[in-house]
Scaffold this motif. Sequence first.
Motif, mmCIF file in Angstrom:
data_model
loop_
_atom_site.group_PDB
_atom_site.id
_atom_site.type_symbol
_atom_site.label_atom_id
_atom_site.label_comp_id
_atom_site.label_asym_id
_atom_site.label_seq_id
_atom_site.Cartn_x
_atom_site.Cartn_y
_atom_site.Cartn_z
ATOM 1 N N LEU A 248 0.973 -1.287 -0.146
ATOM 2 C CA LEU A 248 -0.013 0.197 -0.196
ATOM 3 C C LEU A 248 0.860 1.048 -0.065
ATOM 4 O O LEU A 248 0.521 2.040 -0.588
ATOM 5 C CB LEU A 248 -0.852 -0.070 1.141
ATOM 6 N N ARG A 249 1.866 1.237 0.623
ATOM 7 C CA ARG A 249 2.832 2.381 0.944
ATOM 8 C C ARG A 249 3.643 2.612 -0.393
ATOM 9 O O ARG A 249 4.397 3.615 -0.388
ATOM 10 C CB ARG A 249 3.524 2.440 1.923
ATOM 11 N N GLY A 250 3.779 1.639 -1.045
ATOM 12 C CA GLY A 250 4.599 1.811 -2.377
ATOM 13 C C GLY A 250 6.025 0.723 -2.113
ATOM 14 O O GLY A 250 5.940 0.134 -1.259
ATOM 15 N N PRO A 251 6.706 0.839 -3.147
ATOM 16 C CA PRO A 251 7.002 2.024 -4.222
ATOM 17 C C PRO A 251 5.937 1.444 -5.279
ATOM 18 O O PRO A 251 5.825 0.456 -5.663
ATOM 19 C CB PRO A 251 8.677 1.870 -4.764
ATOM 20 N N TYR A 252 5.455 2.358 -5.972
ATOM 21 C CA TYR A 252 4.569 2.459 -7.090
ATOM 22 C C TYR A 252 5.481 2.709 -8.466
ATOM 23 O O TYR A 252 5.763 3.720 -8.360
ATOM 24 C CB TYR A 252 3.453 3.518 -6.819
ATOM 25 N N LYS A 253 5.268 1.662 -9.014
ATOM 26 C CA LYS A 253 6.053 1.682 -10.379
ATOM 27 C C LYS A 253 5.121 1.940 -11.531
ATOM 28 O O LYS A 253 3.716 1.683 -11.440
ATOM 29 C CB LYS A 253 6.810 0.106 -10.455
ATOM 30 N N SER A 254 5.731 2.203 -12.719
ATOM 31 C CA SER A 254 5.070 2.551 -13.744
ATOM 32 C C SER A 254 4.911 1.294 -14.739
ATOM 33 O O SER A 254 6.054 0.738 -14.974
ATOM 34 C CB SER A 254 5.580 3.918 -14.507
ATOM 35 N N PRO A 255 3.990 1.132 -15.557
ATOM 36 C CA PRO A 255 3.931 0.023 -16.293
ATOM 37 C C PRO A 255 4.545 0.381 -17.828
ATOM 38 O O PRO A 255 4.531 1.804 -17.826
ATOM 39 C CB PRO A 255 2.475 -0.509 -16.422
ATOM 40 N N THR A 256 4.399 -0.304 -18.572
ATOM 41 C CA THR A 256 4.885 -0.075 -20.145
ATOM 42 C C THR A 256 4.122 1.149 -20.388
ATOM 43 O O THR A 256 4.642 1.928 -21.123
ATOM 44 C CB THR A 256 4.829 -1.425 -20.681
ATOM 45 N N THR A 257 2.605 0.975 -20.609
ATOM 46 C CA THR A 257 2.037 2.055 -20.962
ATOM 47 C C THR A 257 1.455 2.871 -19.732
ATOM 48 O O THR A 257 0.554 2.315 -18.812
ATOM 49 C CB THR A 257 0.803 1.546 -21.719
ATOM 50 N N THR A 258 1.958 3.941 -19.473
ATOM 51 C CA THR A 258 1.339 4.712 -18.322
ATOM 52 C C THR A 258 0.100 5.297 -18.318
ATOM 53 O O THR A 258 -0.545 5.584 -17.360
ATOM 54 C CB THR A 258 2.581 5.808 -18.002
ATOM 55 N N ALA A 259 -0.150 5.956 -19.475
ATOM 56 C CA ALA A 259 -1.262 7.039 -19.651
ATOM 57 C C ALA A 259 -2.698 5.937 -19.768
ATOM 58 O O ALA A 259 -2.487 4.868 -20.754
ATOM 59 C CB ALA A 259 -1.307 7.677 -20.680
ATOM 60 N N ILE A 260 -3.722 6.087 -19.269
ATOM 61 C CA ILE A 260 -4.823 5.394 -19.537
ATOM 62 C C ILE A 260 -5.306 5.531 -21.020
ATOM 63 O O ILE A 260 -5.829 4.861 -21.511
ATOM 64 C CB ILE A 260 -5.746 6.005 -18.497
ATOM 65 N N ASP A 261 -5.262 6.878 -21.428
ATOM 66 C CA ASP A 261 -5.846 7.227 -22.635
ATOM 67 C C ASP A 261 -4.964 8.442 -23.020
ATOM 68 O O ASP A 261 -3.884 8.809 -22.619
ATOM 69 C CB ASP A 261 -7.335 7.688 -22.511
ATOM 70 N N THR A 262 -5.490 9.421 -24.277
ATOM 71 C CA THR A 262 -4.677 10.484 -24.665
ATOM 72 C C THR A 262 -4.960 11.399 -23.669
ATOM 73 O O THR A 262 -5.765 11.391 -22.710
ATOM 74 C CB THR A 262 -5.484 10.653 -26.046
ATOM 75 N N PRO A 263 -4.392 12.645 -24.032
ATOM 76 C CA PRO A 263 -4.826 13.911 -22.882
ATOM 77 C C PRO A 263 -6.363 14.311 -23.312
ATOM 78 O O PRO A 263 -6.587 15.173 -22.244
ATOM 79 C CB PRO A 263 -3.949 15.026 -23.519
ATOM 80 N N ILE A 264 -6.881 13.699 -23.975
ATOM 81 C CA ILE A 264 -8.357 14.326 -24.107
ATOM 82 C C ILE A 264 -9.136 13.709 -22.779
ATOM 83 O O ILE A 264 -10.172 14.392 -22.391
ATOM 84 C CB ILE A 264 -8.955 13.687 -25.509
#
Length: 463
Positions: A248-264
């Motif tokens: 719960l406290r981490g560390p929180y890492k980034s997966p290969t694709t970080t963004a859920i969607d485009t900036p829209i």
Amino acid sequence: MRRGLRAILVTLFIGGTIDGFPAQSEEPPPLRFRPSVGNLADTIPFFWKGEYHIFYLHGDIGKVPWEHIVSTDLLRWKELPTALVSDGDPDGPDGEHMFTGSVIEHDGTFHILYTGWNPRNKEGREWVMHATSPDLIQWTKHPEHKFRADGEHYQNTDFRDPYVFWDRDEKQFRMILCARDAKTGTPVQGVAQSKDLIHWNQVEPLELDPPLGKGTPECPDIFKIGDTYYLIHSPSAGTTDMRYSKSLRGPYKSPTTTAIDTPILYAAKRMFDGNRHILTGWLRDLDGAKDDGGFRWGGDQSIPREVYPGPNGQLYFRPVSEVLGQYSKSLLDVESTDPTGNAPYDTPRDYLLDCFIDMKGASEVSVVLRAAGEGDAGYRLTLRPGKQEAAIRGTNFEYARPVTFETGKPIHVRAFVEGSLIECFINEAYPFSCRAYEHPDGKLAFEMIGGAAKVNKLAIRTR
């Protein structure tokens, strides 16, 4: 958070009601909710006893309140009384905007923890505020419970968007916030804890690996699927991103694709209905109703999306079955076609495209939506398996990001083309959204680079 200035009117539900909800008639409900005046900004979803509640910030109308809609099917939304309004002293925390927070139930009482945002408040622009309700409808504020950044852990500048949940292991409530480190001013995911939802103790932030960049992590959400914790947040003015951790406290890492969607898509959060995690957010309005216009604050509600885990900490997103079930009218069904040299397919203005693309020898394939004449007119969902990348693009914009494609496996594409918005889903996992102001209609076409491709199970459906 910043507010947009443009308003678009939408058609409201018509006809009678059943148990207070819009009646199911031959006319399908709007695909995406938008208030009749102003726009929909940050959503705060909450599921309770068979009903999907979405509280949202009402933008483009002046001082920002919390509005409230509810649905039993994620399609038809009933508007409920406004939950929170600006009603405090002009220079106090309740004197300007009611910004993002969260909803939680405890011992038969519902609690909202929200942000009181007021730049005229000399004691600090952002405070965490508290309100309670017996029924999710009538809310009572408790200004005596307010608190701000303590100056020891977090700066008294950015300190907002509290998300509250019950930590079963530690038997206490946890709050995560958009914050800045007290000493360095760098953006962090702040943490506070409480036994009673009233008295809060600020503690060290979540551990993030890599650390955040310049954007403060707005509208955080944290949840667990299986043995993995997931953190969703929106570094300001960017995309809604995801991270994962075994603790719960981490560390929180980034997966290969970080963004859920485009900036829209921005400020997306989710709720759990006992079976599924359902994500909702807002799809941006753009300056001047131009496809490459500047980003506004607020827009239309996104199609609700089911969230489920993929490999290596990746989260996947697909349209909920309730939305897919609306598209029952078939306009085109082709089992298999080689689109090379084919004339574009006629399509209505609004439709759902569903197909599987076998890349074969092609290095790049584009699905062209609302294609019009020669050149780059229209909107292209471009697949680049060799680069492990996809993009959605128009004449003057392109939103690209990493996508994991399996070698030799057909690529499943769904595209919801409706009004001024397009929401695409690749392999039931990767959403790609864009505004589509400038080309309100057109045909469907396919473009290939580097060889041939085949399109299988090509279908065009409407509601």
